[in-house]
Design a protein around this motif. Structure first.
Motif, short mmCIF file in Angstrom:
data_model
loop_
_atom_site.label_atom_id
_atom_site.label_comp_id
_atom_site.label_asym_id
_atom_site.label_seq_id
_atom_site.Cartn_x
_atom_site.Cartn_y
_atom_site.Cartn_z
N ALA A 53 1.17 -0.91 -0.09
CA ALA A 53 -0.05 0.01 -0.24
C ALA A 53 1.01 1.56 0.18
O ALA A 53 0.51 2.16 -0.80
N PRO A 79 -6.51 5.30 4.12
CA PRO A 79 -5.98 3.84 3.65
C PRO A 79 -5.54 3.37 4.80
O PRO A 79 -5.56 2.50 4.15
N ALA A 83 -5.78 -0.62 4.64
CA ALA A 83 -4.69 -1.91 4.08
C ALA A 83 -4.93 -2.69 5.96
O ALA A 83 -4.59 -3.85 5.20
N VAL A 126 -5.73 2.18 -2.24
CA VAL A 126 -5.70 2.89 -1.41
C VAL A 126 -4.72 3.95 -1.80
O VAL A 126 -5.37 5.18 -1.01
#
Length: 330
Positions: A53, A79, A83, A126
């Motif tokens: 990510a 994000p 993740a 992401v």
């Protein structure tokens, strides 16, 4: 810690009941500093997922998870949570043979669900939610906004009170943002609208609890972000999910890529229908929910629905062990 018997049947009296699993993914508010640190000690896939990510984003997402001030920023929170959810999803894929019948995600968690279902890659996901967080923050720049949870009123009562607040004052904005469970509705709006709404709620004798959220998600204040996000989504490559995903906008599974993207964009400026989503899972005879990612918010909400479903969080080793024990029951 591994398991390869997750689709075994359990017994209820003398009747064998097939295990019907749904996996749900948490949204913003579930983050904590150092989330998944303990799991990372046992499962290298956690840091591998964050590295993947981070490479897509161009900054160190794992480091951000260790920094309270940075993690609190919406553009990083989103994000980071995605993740974390995909890291746990990968643990489950590596250590169990679960075959979920449905996936669902709360707000941001919907992107995690679609990523887990193969509709979008981790890198694209992401990047998309990082942009989503930036757009949300920009939409209310210079506006004082608030979110709060209303406890003890049903959906129709909260809707009615919000409509009354907005109809009586053109400058007041207050509307339902998340229908989380019977008796719990999150509301959001500008400072004026939320102050007036608080007075109305107080008159009912019920509670309105302020939330530490930086943007009024899922309200009309997010319309500029919703419009801009639709443009970003149009540029992203999506596939149809390999596992059905119940989306927030209408609490049902969308059947085309175009409809999936439309629901994602509209979700920003419309309420999250989580109560309806959970009832949909109950109607589909789901009897086990796995909360895939940080925290226990969705597991707790599962217990409060009109049709409660047993739910297990997964963000710590001891919680994973409890899930594995449950899956290993025969």
């Amino acid at each position: 810690m591994s398991l390869k018997q997750s689709q075994a049947v359990k017994k209820q009296g003398q009747i064998e009941v097939p295990r019907r699993i749904a996996v749900v993914f948490p949204g913003q508010g579930s983050q904590t500093v150092g989330m998944l640190n303990e799991l990372a000690e046992s499962y290298p896939i956690v840091e591998q997922t964050f590295s993947e990510a981070s490479e897509a984003l161009g900054f160190d997402l794992w480091a951000i998870c260790q920094d309270e001030a940075e993690l609190a920023k919406t553009e990083y929170t989103q994000p980071a949570l995605l993740a974390a959810s995909i890291a746990v999803w990968r643990i489950l894929q590596d250590t169990t043979d679960i075959e979920p019948l449905y996936l669902a995600g709360h707000s941001l968690g919907e992107y995690s669900a679609l990523c887990a279902a193969g509709a979008i890659s981790l890198g694209d996901a992401v990047q998309l939610v990082h942009t989503r967080g930036q757009l949300m923050q920009q939409a209310v720049s210079g506006i004082e906004t608030k979110m709060a949870a209303v406890l003890g009123l049903d959906n129709s009562q909260v809707i009615s009170i919000c409509e009354q607040v907005e109809s009586n004052d053109d400058d007041a904005i207050a509307s339902p943002a998340n229908f989380n469970s019977p008796g719990q509705v999150v509301v959001a709006g500008n400072a004026k609208g939320m102050e007036i709404l608080g007075q109305h709620i107080q008159c009912t004798g019920k509670k309105m609890v302020p939330l530490k959220v930086s943007v009024p998600s899922h309200t009309s204040l997010m319309q500029p972000a919703s419009d801009a996000l639709a443009e970003k989504l149009a540029q992203c490559e999506f596939e149809l999910p390999e596992i059905p995903v119940i989306q927030n906008r209408h609490a049902h599974e969308e059947k085309t890529v175009a409809a999936i993207k439309k629901a994602l964009a509209e979700q920003l400026s419309h309420p999250v229908l989580w109560t309806q989503t959970m009832q949909k899972l109950a109607d589909k005879h789901i009897n086990l929910i796995i909360e895939c990612g940080a925290g226990t918010v969705l597991s707790n909400l599962a217990k409060r629905q009109e049709t409660p479903i047993v739910a297990f969080p997964t963000d710590k080793p001891e919680r994973l062990t409890k899930l594995f024990d449950k899956l290993n029951e025969e």
